[in-house]
Scaffold this motif. Structure first.
Motif, PDB file in Angstrom:
ATOM      1  N   SER A   1     -25.917  72.114 -32.175  1.00 22.36           N
ATOM      2  CA  SER A   1     -25.016  70.978 -33.312  1.00 22.36           C
ATOM      3  C   SER A   1     -23.952  70.253 -32.989  1.00 22.36           C
ATOM      4  O   SER A   1     -24.101  70.010 -31.553  1.00 22.36           O
ATOM      5  N   ASP A   2     -23.229  69.778 -33.450  1.00 20.86           N
ATOM      6  CA  ASP A   2     -22.395  68.904 -32.953  1.00 20.86           C
ATOM      7  C   ASP A   2     -23.438  67.771 -31.849  1.00 20.86           C
ATOM      8  O   ASP A   2     -22.350  67.650 -30.505  1.00 20.86           O
ATOM      9  N   LEU A   3     -23.684  67.094 -32.049  1.00 24.25           N
ATOM     10  CA  LEU A   3     -24.021  66.406 -31.171  1.00 24.25           C
ATOM     11  C   LEU A   3     -23.208  64.678 -31.251  1.00 24.25           C
ATOM     12  O   LEU A   3     -22.949  63.811 -30.374  1.00 24.25           O
TER      13      LEU A   3
ATOM     14  N   GLY B   1     -25.287  70.256 -37.914  1.00 26.67           N
ATOM     15  CA  GLY B   1     -24.287  69.930 -38.345  1.00 26.67           C
ATOM     16  C   GLY B   1     -23.163  69.027 -37.556  1.00 26.67           C
ATOM     17  O   GLY B   1     -23.689  69.018 -36.260  1.00 26.67           O
ATOM     18  N   ASP B   2     -22.170  68.268 -37.992  1.00 31.61           N
ATOM     19  CA  ASP B   2     -22.190  66.856 -37.159  1.00 31.61           C
ATOM     20  C   ASP B   2     -23.098  66.752 -35.816  1.00 31.61           C
ATOM     21  O   ASP B   2     -23.034  66.171 -34.774  1.00 31.61           O
ATOM     22  N   ILE B   3     -24.123  65.919 -36.663  1.00 34.93           N
ATOM     23  CA  ILE B   3     -24.834  65.847 -35.332  1.00 34.93           C
ATOM     24  C   ILE B   3     -24.972  64.026 -36.109  1.00 34.93           C
ATOM     25  O   ILE B   3     -24.965  63.214 -34.777  1.00 34.93           O
TER      26      ILE B   3
ATOM     27  N   GLY C   1     -22.364  69.029 -41.782  1.00 31.70           N
ATOM     28  CA  GLY C   1     -20.588  69.166 -40.778  1.00 31.70           C
ATOM     29  C   GLY C   1     -19.813  68.563 -42.000  1.00 31.70           C
ATOM     30  O   GLY C   1     -20.000  67.873 -42.350  1.00 31.70           O
ATOM     31  N   ASN C   2     -18.825  68.782 -41.137  1.00 30.21           N
ATOM     32  CA  ASN C   2     -17.884  67.512 -41.224  1.00 30.21           C
ATOM     33  C   ASN C   2     -17.782  66.821 -41.469  1.00 30.21           C
ATOM     34  O   ASN C   2     -17.557  65.523 -42.183  1.00 30.21           O
ATOM     35  N   HIS C   3     -18.000  66.274 -40.117  1.00 32.50           N
ATOM     36  CA  HIS C   3     -18.109  64.374 -39.619  1.00 32.50           C
ATOM     37  C   HIS C   3     -19.646  63.740 -40.201  1.00 32.50           C
ATOM     38  O   HIS C   3     -20.004  62.719 -40.196  1.00 32.50           O
ATOM     39  N   ASP C   4     -20.332  64.572 -40.796  1.00 31.02           N
ATOM     40  CA  ASP C   4     -21.487  63.990 -41.178  1.00 31.02           C
ATOM     41  C   ASP C   4     -22.261  64.517 -42.970  1.00 31.02           C
ATOM     42  O   ASP C   4     -22.916  64.812 -43.655  1.00 31.02           O
TER      43      ASP C   4
ATOM     44  N   ILE D   1     -24.436  78.297 -40.184  1.00 32.26           N
ATOM     45  CA  ILE D   1     -23.154  77.237 -41.328  1.00 32.26           C
ATOM     46  C   ILE D   1     -23.202  76.482 -40.206  1.00 32.26           C
ATOM     47  O   ILE D   1     -23.084  76.998 -38.778  1.00 32.26           O
ATOM     48  N   HIS D   2     -22.886  75.024 -40.544  1.00 35.53           N
ATOM     49  CA  HIS D   2     -21.837  74.477 -39.887  1.00 35.53           C
ATOM     50  C   HIS D   2     -19.872  74.896 -38.947  1.00 35.53           C
ATOM     51  O   HIS D   2     -20.323  75.066 -37.726  1.00 35.53           O
ATOM     52  N   GLY D   3     -19.570  75.309 -39.782  1.00 34.51           N
ATOM     53  CA  GLY D   3     -18.914  76.261 -39.119  1.00 34.51           C
ATOM     54  C   GLY D   3     -17.659  75.866 -39.439  1.00 34.51           C
ATOM     55  O   GLY D   3     -16.255  76.578 -39.304  1.00 34.51           O
TER      56      GLY D   3
ATOM     57  N   GLY E   1     -21.415  76.033 -35.153  1.00 30.38           N
ATOM     58  CA  GLY E   1     -20.724  75.507 -34.606  1.00 30.38           C
ATOM     59  C   GLY E   1     -20.433  75.023 -34.182  1.00 30.38           C
ATOM     60  O   GLY E   1     -18.617  75.834 -34.653  1.00 30.38           O
ATOM     61  N   HIS E   2     -19.407  74.256 -34.390  1.00 31.61           N
ATOM     62  CA  HIS E   2     -18.271  72.759 -35.241  1.00 31.61           C
ATOM     63  C   HIS E   2     -17.006  72.991 -34.056  1.00 31.61           C
ATOM     64  O   HIS E   2     -16.297  72.285 -33.911  1.00 31.61           O
ATOM     65  N   THR E   3     -16.638  74.022 -33.319  1.00 27.25           N
ATOM     66  CA  THR E   3     -15.534  74.522 -32.406  1.00 27.25           C
ATOM     67  C   THR E   3     -15.689  73.774 -31.052  1.00 27.25           C
ATOM     68  O   THR E   3     -15.057  73.068 -30.266  1.00 27.25           O
TER      69      THR E   3
HETATM   70 MN   LIG Z   1     -17.113  69.673 -36.667  1.00 24.75          MN
END
Ligand SMILES: [Mn+2]
Length: 258
Positions: free
Chosen positions: A6-8, A42-44, A78-81, A115-117, A213-215
């Protein structure tokens, strides 16, 4: 086998895209076959800081590699995507990726819920903001290009600094690429993610393990795991969760430019 990352944050200047490219080319495409799963949690793509198309064009080489993988690829938003939700709504039979808000998979009789988180973040830290409201803000930020995205990012950066966990957090003891459980100094979000009451909010079954992920703080604690990130400003990065025979393992991809 299931591999989760996650979070790339492709498009963000601290993203370690070179290491991820190496990971996809030399690990994912050789290790995962038609029965395996590669979960992008998420946030890829980071749409908050850039015009959406730019990070995609700049990273088309690795993105094309992902589209050509001979394994099952799942993309959890995720939230960024978050803008990807809109794309899926526009093309309901969207076929290039398995695009979704959450995912359930089984491996050797173990059940996993992904989930992304950001959901946990909203519940633990952003009340009275609702999940729906947070998602609407996230979607707006995906279209903000630089200005709003940067402002929000800075604000949230300040908030993160204020919430900074104890000193021990910084000094992860690393042994054999495995990370110690941070259970003695977990923040509220993490304590919630590891508690059984999380099941009430997320709709989990008793025996489902949670992966998120996320954190950007990777850990495994009992039936909960965090994937970490691929951004160089996180203390530990280039991490992934490997699930084999139903067991979760936290790993770090070692990449040298040679
Ligand atoms: Mn995030």
């Amino acid at each position: 086998m299931i591999i989760v990352i996650s979070d790339l944050h492709l498009g963000y200047e601290e993203c370690d895209a070179a290491a991820f490219n190496d990971f996809v080319q030399n690990y994912i495409s050789t290790k995962l076959g038609t029965k395996d799963h590669f979960v992008l949690l998420g946030d890829i793509l980071d749409f908050w800081r850039r015009k959406n198309i730019d990070p995609m064009l700049e990273n088309q080489s690795v993105l094309t590699k992902i589209l050509n993988l001979k394994t099952n690829v799942h993309y959890v938003i995720g939230n960024h995507d978050y803008y990807m939700v809109k794309i899926k709504e526009r093309f309901p039979e969207y076929r290039s990726l398995d695009l979704r808000r959450y995912l359930r998979l089984k491996d050797n009789n173990s059940k996993f819920f992904f989930i992304h988180g950001y959901e946990l973040d909203v519940l633990a830290n952003y009340e009275p903001l609702t999940l729906d409201e947070y998602e609407r803000i996230s979607e707006t930020l995906c279209r903000a290009e630089n200005i709003l995205g940067k402002i929000m990012n800075n604000l949230w950066g300040v908030k993160k600094k204020l919430q900074k966990p104890p000193e021990e957090r910084k000094s992860w003891r690393r042994r054999k690429g495995v990370f110690p459980s941070p259970m003695n100094h977990m923040n509220k979000l993490e304590r919630f993610s590891c508690s059984k009451v999380r099941n009430i909010f997320l709709g989990l079954e008793k025996d489902e393990k949670l992966i998120f992920g996320h954190t950007h703080n990777p850990f495994i604690h009992e039936d909960t795991a965090n994937t970490g990130s691929w951004v160089k400003d996180a203390p530990q990065h280039n991490t992934y969760i490997r699930i084999d025979d139903g067991e979760m393992e936290l790993c770090k991809w070692k990449y040298s430019k040679s």
